[in-house]
Every structure is written in C-alpha cells, then in structure tokens.
Design a protein around this motif. Structure first.
Motif, short mmCIF file in Angstrom:
data_model
loop_
_atom_site.label_atom_id
_atom_site.label_comp_id
_atom_site.label_asym_id
_atom_site.label_seq_id
_atom_site.Cartn_x
_atom_site.Cartn_y
_atom_site.Cartn_z
N MET A 14 0.82 -1.20 0.00
CA MET A 14 0.00 0.00 0.00
C MET A 14 0.86 1.26 0.00
O MET A 14 0.47 2.29 -0.55
CB MET A 14 -0.93 -0.01 1.22
N VAL A 15 2.03 1.18 0.63
CA VAL A 15 2.88 2.36 0.74
C VAL A 15 4.16 2.26 -0.10
O VAL A 15 4.89 3.26 -0.23
CB VAL A 15 3.25 2.64 2.21
N MET A 16 4.43 1.10 -0.66
CA MET A 16 5.66 0.93 -1.43
C MET A 16 5.81 1.92 -2.59
O MET A 16 6.94 2.32 -2.92
CB MET A 16 5.77 -0.51 -1.96
N ILE A 138 12.31 -6.08 8.80
CA ILE A 138 13.13 -7.02 8.03
C ILE A 138 12.43 -7.39 6.72
O ILE A 138 13.08 -7.58 5.69
CB ILE A 138 13.44 -8.28 8.87
N THR A 139 11.11 -7.50 6.76
CA THR A 139 10.38 -7.84 5.54
C THR A 139 10.56 -6.76 4.47
O THR A 139 10.70 -7.07 3.28
CB THR A 139 8.89 -8.04 5.83
N VAL A 140 10.58 -5.51 4.88
CA VAL A 140 10.83 -4.43 3.92
C VAL A 140 12.22 -4.57 3.31
O VAL A 140 12.42 -4.42 2.10
CB VAL A 140 10.67 -3.06 4.60
N PRO A 145 13.92 -7.00 -2.45
CA PRO A 145 15.31 -6.70 -2.83
C PRO A 145 15.36 -5.88 -4.11
O PRO A 145 14.42 -5.87 -4.90
CB PRO A 145 15.92 -8.09 -3.04
N PRO A 146 16.48 -5.19 -4.34
CA PRO A 146 16.63 -4.45 -5.60
C PRO A 146 16.61 -5.41 -6.78
O PRO A 146 17.11 -6.53 -6.69
CB PRO A 146 18.02 -3.80 -5.45
N MET A 204 5.26 -0.54 7.43
CA MET A 204 4.82 0.64 6.69
C MET A 204 5.61 1.87 7.11
O MET A 204 5.95 2.72 6.27
CB MET A 204 3.32 0.83 6.89
N ASN A 205 5.90 1.96 8.39
CA ASN A 205 6.73 3.06 8.88
C ASN A 205 8.11 3.03 8.22
O ASN A 205 8.63 4.07 7.79
CB ASN A 205 6.87 2.94 10.40
#
Length: 227
Positions: A14-16, A138-140, A145-146, A204-205
């Motif tokens: 939602m925020v990516m 950690i999930t973010v 990954p790039p 999300m933060n």
C-alpha cells in the motif's frame, strides 16, 4: 486462507509506491553520478545497524521467552539469521572503494536524523513494545530486494565500474532465499491480531522513512549535482 506474510506484504504494498517514487527521483536525477557516493555512505550507516538491532531484538526475546511463545520462536529465527547478515557493511565499504570514494568516510560522520529515525524506531518498539515489530522492518529490507534491471540502470547512469555495485547485486541474489526463510518463519509464529498489527505498522513506517532517507541524502549533495 491468507497467511501472516501475505497479509503483511499487502500492507507494505500500500505504501511501497512512496519508496519507489523516491528511488526513481534519485536514479533519474541528472546528478546521480554525484549522488551515488552519498547513497553508499548513507547505506553503510543503515546496514551497519542491522545486526546490532537484531541482537537487541534477540536479547528481548530471551527476556520474554518463558511467558511469550512468539518471542521464544522469534528468538530461534534471529539466532539463525544474524550470522547471515554479518559483514554486509563491509560490502558497502568495498563498493565505495571501487568507485574511488573513501570507505572510512561513513564512520567519521554523525548519521543524519533521517537515518536515526529508521533505526531508532526499531529500537524503541523492540524495547517498549515487542520484538515482533522487527519482522515488519526485516520484511521491507529482504522481502523487496533491488531488481537486476534497476541495478543495471544505476550502473549505466553513473558510469561507475560494476565492482561499485556488488552490495546491491549480492542482495538481489541472496534476498530471494532470505525472503523465503523469513516468510516461513513469520507464518510459523502463533501470531495474534496485535502482533500482526505491530508488524504491519513497523513495516509501513520503515517504507515511508526509507523514502525520506533517499530524499534527504539528495539534499546533502551539492546543488549543482542534484539540480
């Protein structure tokens, strides 16, 4: 039935776009060649904090383990994962050396507030709420990954040698496997609604704050480069 990791990824996505837009602004900047050394320096400031934050989360898991099954199982995951993350800050230093930047420079500088906000929020939630929040962070980092096309675009736009992008290239390869292990660990936890909400909030933060880090680092490059 939706798994814990699937629910978490839906929240992140939602925020990516906020982070993706910041990354695109950086990469497409006419001064990206001048921005890239600052990107590496800032990356080092973030990466070198990863293992200490995980170690603090593991210590909290140990403190809570007797009365908290989630903390107990999370601790087991962190014990396995921490060794996999050791030395990644040296990858960034190697990249800096490869493009002619000073690899010791990040150690001499006080990390900016944008970096402190990313890392500091994790310490706060680990100590003052629950270490499960770190799984969102950690999930973010490892769940998104790039991509190789983006890295190739960065190489082309800067003109720096490929050796200056090894940190990104390694993570593009390794994080595919780390993501699988991470999601398996998340889905195996006996999470209650408040745990899932905490992971999502943390994730999300982190996405939003990482976008701020990118925008901020661009302001630290001379105006003639970032114009």
């Amino acid at each position: 039935m939706t798994t814990h990791s699937e629910e978490l990824c839906r929240k992140i996505e939602m925020v990516m776009p906020i982070y993706a837009a910041a990354t695109r602004r950086m990469i497409t900047s006419p001064g990206f060649r001048d921005i890239y050394p600052e990107y590496l320096s800032t990356s080092h400031m973030l990466v070198r904090a990863s293992v200490p934050v995980m170690r603090r989360a593991l210590a909290r898991c140990v403190e809570l383990a007797r009365q908290d099954e989630v903390a107990d199982r999370l601790g087991a995951y962190l014990r396995e994962h921490i060794p996999e993350e050791l030395g990644h800050d040296e990858w960034v230093r190697d990249d800096m050396a490869a493009i002619g930047a000073d690899p010791d420079e990040p150690w001499r500088r006080m990390p900016p507030p944008s970096v402190a906000r990313v890392v500091g929020s994790q310490y706060y939630w680990i100590d003052h709420y629950h270490p499960v929040t770190l799984l969102g962070h950690i999930t973010v980092l490892e769940g998104y990954p790039p991509t190789f096309p983006v890295i190739e675009d960065m190489i082309r736009r800067t003109g720096y040698p490929r050796a200056g992008f090894q940190n990104l290239l390694k993570h593009a390869r390794l994080d595919v496997h780390h993501r699988k292990d991470l999601f398996a660990a998340i889905d195996a936890l006996p999470l209650r609604p408040h745990h899932r909400a905490a992971m999502s909030t943390s994730a999300m933060n982190s996405v939003i704050l990482y976008a701020d880090v990118i925008d901020d680092l661009m302001t630290r490059v001379p105006a003639r480069a970032a114009a």
